[in-house]
Design a protein around this motif. Structure first.
Motif, short mmCIF file in Angstrom:
data_model
loop_
_atom_site.label_atom_id
_atom_site.label_comp_id
_atom_site.label_asym_id
_atom_site.label_seq_id
_atom_site.Cartn_x
_atom_site.Cartn_y
_atom_site.Cartn_z
N VAL A 16 0.60 -10.93 -16.76
CA VAL A 16 0.29 -9.25 -15.76
C VAL A 16 -0.93 -9.25 -15.25
O VAL A 16 -1.37 -9.81 -15.18
CB VAL A 16 0.08 -8.29 -17.65
CG1 VAL A 16 -0.85 -7.14 -17.12
CG2 VAL A 16 0.46 -8.29 -18.52
N HIS A 17 -0.33 -8.67 -14.47
CA HIS A 17 -1.27 -8.24 -12.78
C HIS A 17 -1.31 -7.17 -12.27
O HIS A 17 -0.01 -6.75 -12.64
CB HIS A 17 -0.70 -9.41 -11.45
CG HIS A 17 -0.65 -10.94 -11.97
ND1 HIS A 17 -2.36 -11.28 -11.17
CD2 HIS A 17 0.17 -11.96 -11.88
CE1 HIS A 17 -1.98 -12.22 -12.31
NE2 HIS A 17 -0.32 -12.35 -12.43
N SER A 18 -2.22 -6.54 -12.22
CA SER A 18 -1.93 -4.76 -11.02
C SER A 18 -1.67 -5.10 -10.21
O SER A 18 -1.90 -6.25 -9.39
CB SER A 18 -4.22 -4.84 -11.23
OG SER A 18 -4.51 -5.52 -9.95
N VAL A 19 -1.17 -3.90 -9.34
CA VAL A 19 -0.51 -4.50 -8.35
C VAL A 19 -1.33 -4.47 -7.03
O VAL A 19 -1.16 -4.61 -6.35
CB VAL A 19 -0.35 -2.05 -7.92
CG1 VAL A 19 0.20 -2.06 -6.41
CG2 VAL A 19 1.33 -2.43 -8.80
N ALA A 20 -2.64 -4.04 -7.19
CA ALA A 20 -3.79 -4.28 -6.31
C ALA A 20 -3.85 -5.96 -5.88
O ALA A 20 -4.55 -6.51 -5.05
CB ALA A 20 -5.47 -3.31 -6.79
N GLU A 21 -3.23 -6.79 -8.10
CA GLU A 21 -3.93 -8.55 -7.49
C GLU A 21 -2.43 -8.44 -6.87
O GLU A 21 -2.43 -10.01 -6.09
CB GLU A 21 -3.52 -8.85 -8.91
CG GLU A 21 -5.19 -8.02 -9.68
CD GLU A 21 -4.99 -8.96 -10.97
OE1 GLU A 21 -5.65 -9.97 -11.64
OE2 GLU A 21 -3.95 -7.93 -11.98
N ILE A 22 -1.53 -8.47 -7.33
CA ILE A 22 -0.83 -8.40 -6.48
C ILE A 22 -0.42 -8.55 -5.27
O ILE A 22 -0.08 -9.34 -4.03
CB ILE A 22 1.52 -7.46 -7.04
CG1 ILE A 22 1.23 -8.36 -8.58
CG2 ILE A 22 2.34 -7.92 -5.51
CD1 ILE A 22 2.24 -7.50 -9.21
N SER A 23 -1.05 -7.58 -4.71
CA SER A 23 -1.51 -7.00 -3.18
C SER A 23 -2.41 -8.13 -2.02
O SER A 23 -1.66 -8.25 -1.69
CB SER A 23 -2.00 -5.77 -3.27
OG SER A 23 -2.62 -5.63 -1.55
N PRO A 29 -0.68 -5.48 1.93
CA PRO A 29 -1.03 -3.68 2.25
C PRO A 29 -1.24 -3.25 0.76
O PRO A 29 0.77 -3.77 0.33
CB PRO A 29 -0.95 -3.11 3.02
CG PRO A 29 -0.66 -3.94 4.27
CD PRO A 29 0.29 -5.22 3.21
N LEU A 30 -1.83 -2.86 0.45
CA LEU A 30 -1.61 -1.91 -0.97
C LEU A 30 -0.41 -1.20 -1.31
O LEU A 30 0.49 -1.35 -2.40
CB LEU A 30 -3.02 -1.56 -1.37
CG LEU A 30 -2.65 -0.40 -3.21
CD1 LEU A 30 -2.50 -2.13 -4.68
CD2 LEU A 30 -4.21 -0.24 -3.16
N GLY A 31 0.20 -0.68 -0.31
CA GLY A 31 1.06 0.11 -0.58
C GLY A 31 2.19 0.04 0.04
O GLY A 31 2.99 -0.30 -1.21
N VAL A 32 2.72 -0.88 0.32
CA VAL A 32 3.67 -2.14 0.80
C VAL A 32 3.83 -2.90 -0.61
O VAL A 32 4.98 -2.85 -1.51
CB VAL A 32 3.32 -3.14 1.55
CG1 VAL A 32 4.60 -4.14 1.10
CG2 VAL A 32 3.17 -2.41 3.24
N ALA A 33 2.50 -3.16 -1.24
CA ALA A 33 2.81 -3.91 -3.15
C ALA A 33 3.25 -3.36 -3.73
O ALA A 33 4.17 -3.22 -4.63
CB ALA A 33 1.13 -4.36 -3.44
N ARG A 34 3.11 -1.20 -4.20
CA ARG A 34 3.31 -0.62 -4.25
C ARG A 34 4.95 -0.33 -4.61
O ARG A 34 5.22 -0.03 -5.89
CB ARG A 34 2.95 0.71 -4.44
CG ARG A 34 1.22 1.45 -4.62
CD ARG A 34 0.44 2.18 -4.34
NE ARG A 34 -0.54 1.76 -5.14
CZ ARG A 34 -1.57 2.33 -4.99
NH1 ARG A 34 -1.41 4.00 -4.26
NH2 ARG A 34 -3.58 2.93 -4.87
N VAL A 35 5.07 -0.27 -3.04
CA VAL A 35 7.11 -0.01 -2.80
C VAL A 35 7.71 -1.01 -3.62
O VAL A 35 8.48 -0.69 -4.30
CB VAL A 35 6.86 0.33 -1.75
CG1 VAL A 35 8.33 0.22 -1.44
CG2 VAL A 35 6.31 1.57 -0.98
#
Length: 73
Positions: A16-23, A29-35
């Motif tokens: 388990v990782h947060s999107v912020a961690e993945i970013s 960028p966080l927005g790219v990771a979210r998409v």
């Protein structure tokens, strides 16, 4: 066909990782990771989990992981 970033996200998501961690880990960028994560979830390649809040209090473990990811930026 998956992009190298999508493949890396799938590997990261074995735990388990947060999107912020993945970013932070992928240095995107966080927005790219979210998409990217949302696209993978739409295709059923990763599962999204919303943090559970106990009595309105944030999950301290999640906040610590997010802070750690932000420090790596």
């Amino acid at each position: 066909m998956l992009t190298p970033e999508q493949e890396a996200i799938i590997v990261l998501c074995h735990s388990v990782h947060s999107v912020a961690e993945i970013s932070a880990l992928l240095r995107v960028p966080l927005g790219v990771a979210r998409v990217l994560v949302a696209d993978l979830a739409d295709e059923g390649l990763v599962r999204l989990h919303l943090p559970r809040l106990d009595q309105g209090q944030p999950d301290l473990n999640l906040l610590e992981r997010v802070l750690s990811g932000l420090r790596r930026l």
